[in-house]
Write an enzyme that holds these catalytic residues in place. Sequence first.
Site, PDB file in Angstrom:
ATOM      1  N   PHE A 140       0.861  -1.184   0.000  1.00 58.05           N
ATOM      2  CA  PHE A 140       0.000   0.000   0.000  1.00 58.05           C
ATOM      3  C   PHE A 140       0.893   1.229   0.000  1.00 58.05           C
ATOM      4  CE2 PHE A 140      -2.289   3.588   1.663  1.00 58.05           C
ATOM      5  CZ  PHE A 140      -3.449   3.548   0.901  1.00 58.05           C
ATOM      6  N   ASP A 225       9.278   2.807   1.864  1.00 53.45           N
ATOM      7  CA  ASP A 225       8.098   3.600   2.217  1.00 53.45           C
ATOM      8  C   ASP A 225       7.878   3.480   3.722  1.00 53.45           C
ATOM      9  OD1 ASP A 225       5.611   4.629   2.772  1.00 53.45           O
ATOM     10  OD2 ASP A 225       4.601   3.729   1.043  1.00 53.45           O
ATOM     11  N   LYS A 254       2.513  11.085   7.110  1.00 53.09           N
ATOM     12  CA  LYS A 254       1.741  10.821   8.329  1.00 53.09           C
ATOM     13  C   LYS A 254       2.258  11.578   9.573  1.00 53.09           C
ATOM     14  CE  LYS A 254      -0.946   7.148   6.678  1.00 53.09           C
ATOM     15  NZ  LYS A 254      -0.706   5.951   5.889  1.00 53.09           N
TER      16      LYS A 254
HETATM   17  C1  LIG Z   1      -0.916   6.035   4.354  1.00 50.99           C
HETATM   18  C2  LIG Z   1       0.149   5.498   3.516  1.00 50.99           C
HETATM   19  C3  LIG Z   1       0.487   6.087   2.284  1.00 50.99           C
HETATM   20  C4  LIG Z   1      -0.331   7.210   1.658  1.00 50.99           C
HETATM   21  O1  LIG Z   1      -0.384   8.359   2.438  1.00 50.99           O
HETATM   22  P1  LIG Z   1      -1.530   9.455   2.114  1.00 50.99           P
HETATM   23  O2  LIG Z   1      -1.154  10.604   3.005  1.00 50.99           O
HETATM   24  O3  LIG Z   1      -2.834   8.825   2.493  1.00 50.99           O
HETATM   25  O4  LIG Z   1      -1.450   9.767   0.680  1.00 50.99           O
HETATM   26  C5  LIG Z   1       1.558   5.579   1.582  1.00 50.99           C
HETATM   27  N1  LIG Z   1       2.272   4.543   2.061  1.00 50.99           N
HETATM   28  C6  LIG Z   1       1.982   3.943   3.231  1.00 50.99           C
HETATM   29  C7  LIG Z   1       2.831   2.814   3.705  1.00 50.99           C
HETATM   30  C8  LIG Z   1       0.906   4.382   3.992  1.00 50.99           C
HETATM   31  O5  LIG Z   1       0.593   3.765   5.128  1.00 50.99           O
END
Ligand SMILES: *Cc1c(COP(=O)(O)O)cnc(C)c1O
Length: 400
Positions: A140, A225, A254
């Site tokens: 994700f 990520d 985040k």
């Molecule tokens: C939440 C998340 C994203 C996307 O972040 P947004 O601010 O919602 O665009 C990307 N990678 C990971 C691992 C995430 O948990």
Amino acid sequence: MNSQDCIALDEKYGANNYHPLPVVISWAEGCRVRDPEGKLYYDFLSAYSAVNQGHRHPRILKAVRDQLDSVTLTSRAFHNDRMGLFLKKLCEFTGFEMALPMNTGAEAVETALKAARRWGVEVKGVENGKQEIICVDGNFHGRTLAVISMSSDPDSTVNYGPYIPGFRRVPYADAKAMEKAITPNTVAVVIEPIQGEAGVLVPPEGYLKAVRGMCTRNKVLFVCDEIQTGFCRTGKRFAWEHEEARPDIMCLGKALGGGIMPISAIVADKEVMGVFTPGTHGSTFGGNPLASAIGIAALEVLEDEKLDEKAEWLGGIFRKELGKMQCAKMREVRGKGLLNAVVFEAGFEAWNACIALLKAGLLAKQTHGNIIRFAPPLVISEKELQEAIGIIKGVFERIG
Ligand SMILES: *Cc1c(COP(=O)(O)O)cnc(C)c1O
């Protein structure tokens, strides 16, 4: 407005792209939130780890208020007197040489993909248009078109074609399959060091190191990520530190926004970040003075309150206590630091368990049908955690 009225408005005017628990939050502080009727809950989602520092941390609120008195938005057409300090702090915190600020997590991932493609041509010598990026099943990375083109989740991709080419997907936690997929045109591999949305999937020990090694051997960028796993969530500042597998690019978001506003970034060393030249990438809001002031405070809180050590310590307690639970339908408790999940038997409807938790005063959300993630703000005290564990045990032991 009462909870029912709020939910009715959301359903009437809002696109139906979420399926939230039937709870309305109208106040929050630390690890607790309250609904309009006054019922108090423990927040064990933390906005998917965007609230690691706790709701409305006083130090971050002060930074907001102070910054509101001077300047909030300039665009990158001009310099502002906050951004440089923010990027310096972020580089010191992460141990990378340079940073590029964006807003949402998906934008940070897009930025990393663009950096990798450009680096592939300008540094590695791949022909433009031929760059390949390797991603993994169950990933994700956000919701934009390029990012969903990496996804293996049918809900994320349904009828959104044509997808962006140039991605190859291999199984997660399988270093051999990944190395086989590398070609002379491969410019990067992108992984989450622990897959959050996939159900807090922790890869076997050695996987991150193996990915790091193969990237170095094949002159491929290792993109990590850390949007959900970063900023102390897993008991280290960043989850790659569990294996000393330093990536070439880190995607951040985040908790960088301290629970106040969307702030994201990539960090990398000069060799990679140097591919960006004026006009080749940007964002109107990226690096704005308000975000920069918040970002600095968000990092200071993580550092000064040693939230990495705290997550490590409390996470150990959480997994040990839940592991002792008497629940016939429970299969596994897994995670690192305060990013954990309880896995139930196949076919188990975790939604109903989340509703039972909600009624008992704790908010958590299932990730897949049978998995519930537990990720409280890292400022939670041991006493609060023990009380929350009591709530979870009470609910789960009634399940059977
Ligand atoms: C939440 C998340 C994203 C996307 O972040 P947004 O601010 O919602 O665009 C990307 N990678 C990971 C691992 C995430 O948990």
